[in-house]
Design a protein around this motif. Structure first.
Motif, PDB file in Angstrom:
ATOM      1  N   GLN A 201       0.791  -1.087  -0.080  1.00  0.00           N
ATOM      2  CA  GLN A 201      -0.003   0.029  -0.123  1.00  0.00           C
ATOM      3  C   GLN A 201       0.884   1.411   0.035  1.00  0.00           C
ATOM      4  N   ILE A 202       1.928   1.153   0.741  1.00  0.00           N
ATOM      5  CA  ILE A 202       2.729   2.679   1.019  1.00  0.00           C
ATOM      6  C   ILE A 202       3.587   2.853  -0.386  1.00  0.00           C
ATOM      7  N   THR A 203       4.134   1.564  -1.003  1.00  0.00           N
ATOM      8  CA  THR A 203       4.938   1.830  -2.219  1.00  0.00           C
ATOM      9  C   THR A 203       4.034   2.421  -3.340  1.00  0.00           C
ATOM     10  N   ALA A 204       2.716   1.580  -3.312  1.00  0.00           N
ATOM     11  CA  ALA A 204       1.822   1.965  -4.321  1.00  0.00           C
ATOM     12  C   ALA A 204       1.475   3.580  -4.478  1.00  0.00           C
ATOM     13  N   ALA A 205       1.178   4.038  -3.127  1.00  0.00           N
ATOM     14  CA  ALA A 205       0.967   5.500  -3.047  1.00  0.00           C
ATOM     15  C   ALA A 205       2.209   6.468  -3.431  1.00  0.00           C
ATOM     16  N   ALA A 206       3.366   6.148  -2.926  1.00  0.00           N
ATOM     17  CA  ALA A 206       4.277   6.941  -2.890  1.00  0.00           C
ATOM     18  C   ALA A 206       5.753   6.541  -3.310  1.00  0.00           C
ATOM     19  N   GLY A 207       5.589   5.169  -3.675  1.00  0.00           N
ATOM     20  CA  GLY A 207       7.065   4.796  -4.277  1.00  0.00           C
ATOM     21  C   GLY A 207       7.748   4.349  -3.013  1.00  0.00           C
ATOM     22  N   PRO A 208       9.114   3.749  -3.223  1.00  0.00           N
ATOM     23  CA  PRO A 208       9.976   3.456  -2.344  1.00  0.00           C
ATOM     24  C   PRO A 208      10.056   4.827  -1.432  1.00  0.00           C
ATOM     25  N   VAL A 225      11.064  -2.464   6.085  1.00  0.00           N
ATOM     26  CA  VAL A 225      12.121  -2.945   4.987  1.00  0.00           C
ATOM     27  C   VAL A 225      11.798  -3.183   3.856  1.00  0.00           C
ATOM     28  N   ARG A 226      10.396  -3.827   3.620  1.00  0.00           N
ATOM     29  CA  ARG A 226      10.006  -3.995   2.308  1.00  0.00           C
ATOM     30  C   ARG A 226       9.593  -2.640   1.583  1.00  0.00           C
ATOM     31  N   ALA A 227       9.270  -1.680   2.380  1.00  0.00           N
ATOM     32  CA  ALA A 227       8.755  -0.408   1.615  1.00  0.00           C
ATOM     33  C   ALA A 227      10.017   0.512   1.416  1.00  0.00           C
ATOM     34  N   ALA A 228      11.156   0.300   1.876  1.00  0.00           N
ATOM     35  CA  ALA A 228      12.335   1.182   1.784  1.00  0.00           C
ATOM     36  C   ALA A 228      12.892   1.222   0.256  1.00  0.00           C
ATOM     37  N   ALA A 229      13.742   2.270   0.162  1.00  0.00           N
ATOM     38  CA  ALA A 229      14.237   2.405  -0.797  1.00  0.00           C
ATOM     39  C   ALA A 229      15.835   2.073  -0.835  1.00  0.00           C
ATOM     40  N   LEU A 230      16.316   2.079  -1.889  1.00  0.00           N
ATOM     41  CA  LEU A 230      17.880   1.809  -1.830  1.00  0.00           C
ATOM     42  C   LEU A 230      18.607   2.685  -0.881  1.00  0.00           C
ATOM     43  N   ARG A 231      19.271   2.260  -0.063  1.00  0.00           N
ATOM     44  CA  ARG A 231      20.134   3.087   1.077  1.00  0.00           C
ATOM     45  C   ARG A 231      19.121   3.873   1.854  1.00  0.00           C
TER      46      ARG A 231
END
Length: 326
Positions: A201-208, A225-231
């Motif tokens: 849900q989080i990444t669908a709304a705002a991306g990583p 951890v799943r929703a986090a972007a690289l670094r």
């Protein structure tokens, strides 16, 4: 002085206590407002002992009021100055003795009782976003429990830093009210919790997301951890959702994530001074200009402290609950 005190049966009463005297480098503040925090609830239940040097049975991690007395060597303050700050405990009393370096001048535009709900949440949020995570303009910041005291502070500070903010809450009403504070993306966290579904849900709304203010803990950390972007950087501030979770260690490695825990209460005098100075330099000017503001759910008189705690424990509040000690 009168003070909120913790009883043997984990309730609260208002009792008389000796007036504190300022030690060297300390001031005594006549308290006008004292905000309640989740840590206070845990302390009342016996799960969070008072910090060394703080009263064992008087809760309160923040205060606002007027300087009433100066200890030896204090030159930065005068009797009558309007100040607010953080404490290891004892804030919910008519008087408190604290290091002078842990006090900051209250902007004139702020009511002195309302100011009692500012320091703990704004110092915590600033420390997490800036000192710990190094949030940069243009990054995406995720704030869990965005309608809480630290959540509303973190949301406003992240927007002031030029970040895009996605927030989670258990009720649509809190998310809608956060939109008025600048929330860009709202995610309703279901009661039947699935961390992987929440991350989607989080990444669908705002991306990583680049930075996470983790105010819930428990399985929410797995979603981070799943929703986090690289670094990405995950700053764990609360654990009301539980002290344990299962993590995908491979994702920590592949994404090169940084995860850190933080708490103000147990820090040394020197560390609290550094956090206070950063708050004074970066946040107080924003408060003075009205760029950020305290969000207050309710204010209770001292004699109704138990009612104030009951309201905070109900998990229905938006923003801070404050005890008025004038």
């Amino acid at each position: 002085m009168r003070a909120v005190t913790i009883t043997d049966d984990h309730r609260l009463s208002v009792e008389e206590r000796p007036d504190p005297e300022p030690g060297p480098g300390q001031v005594v503040v006549r308290v006008h407002g004292a905000g309640l925090n989740r840590a206070d609830l845990v302390q009342v239940q016996g799960g969070y002992p008072a910090s060394a040097g703080s009263p064992a049975d008087i809760p309160g991690l923040e205060f606002s009021g007027e300087v009433a007395a100066l200890g030896a060597g204090v030159t930065a303050w005068a009797v009558g100055d309007r100040v607010f700050g953080i404490a290891g405990g004892g804030g919910q009393a008519e008087l408190i003795a604290v290091p002078a370096a842990h006090c900051v001048r209250v902007p004139e535009r702020l009511d002195l009782v309302t100011a009692g709900g500012v320091p703990e949440v704004f110092v915590t949020a600033h420390d997490a976003l800036v000192t710990q995570a190094g949030t940069a303009p243009g990054e995406v910041v995720l704030v869990h429990a965005v309608g809480s005291g630290v959540g509303t502070a973190g949301l406003q500070l992240a927007k002031a830093l030029g970040a895009t903010v996605v927030g989670t809450a258990r009720t649509a009403d809190k998310l809608e009210r956060c939109r008025e504070l600048g929330l860009d993306y709202a995610v309703l966290a279901p009661r039947e919790f699935d961390p992987f579904a929440l991350a989607e849900q989080i990444t669908a709304a705002a991306g990583p997301v680049d930075v996470v203010l983790e105010l819930v803990g428990g399985a929410y950390v797995a979603a981070d951890v799943r929703a986090a972007a690289l670094r990405g950087r995950i700053v764990v501030i609360g654990a009301m959702g539980g002290p344990r979770c299962e993590l995908e260690v491979a994702l920590l490695m592949v994404k090169r994530l940084r995860m850190m825990g933080t708490v103000l209460r147990s820090r040394s005098v020197e560390e609290k001074t550094a956090a206070t100075v950063a708050f004074a330099n970066d946040v107080v000017p924003l408060l003075a200009a009205g760029t950020v503001d305290p969000v207050v759910a309710a204010t209770f008189p001292l004699d109704a402290a138990q009612d104030a705690y009951d309201l905070l424990a109900s998990d229905t509040t938006f923003g801070k609950v404050i005890v008025d000690l004038r």
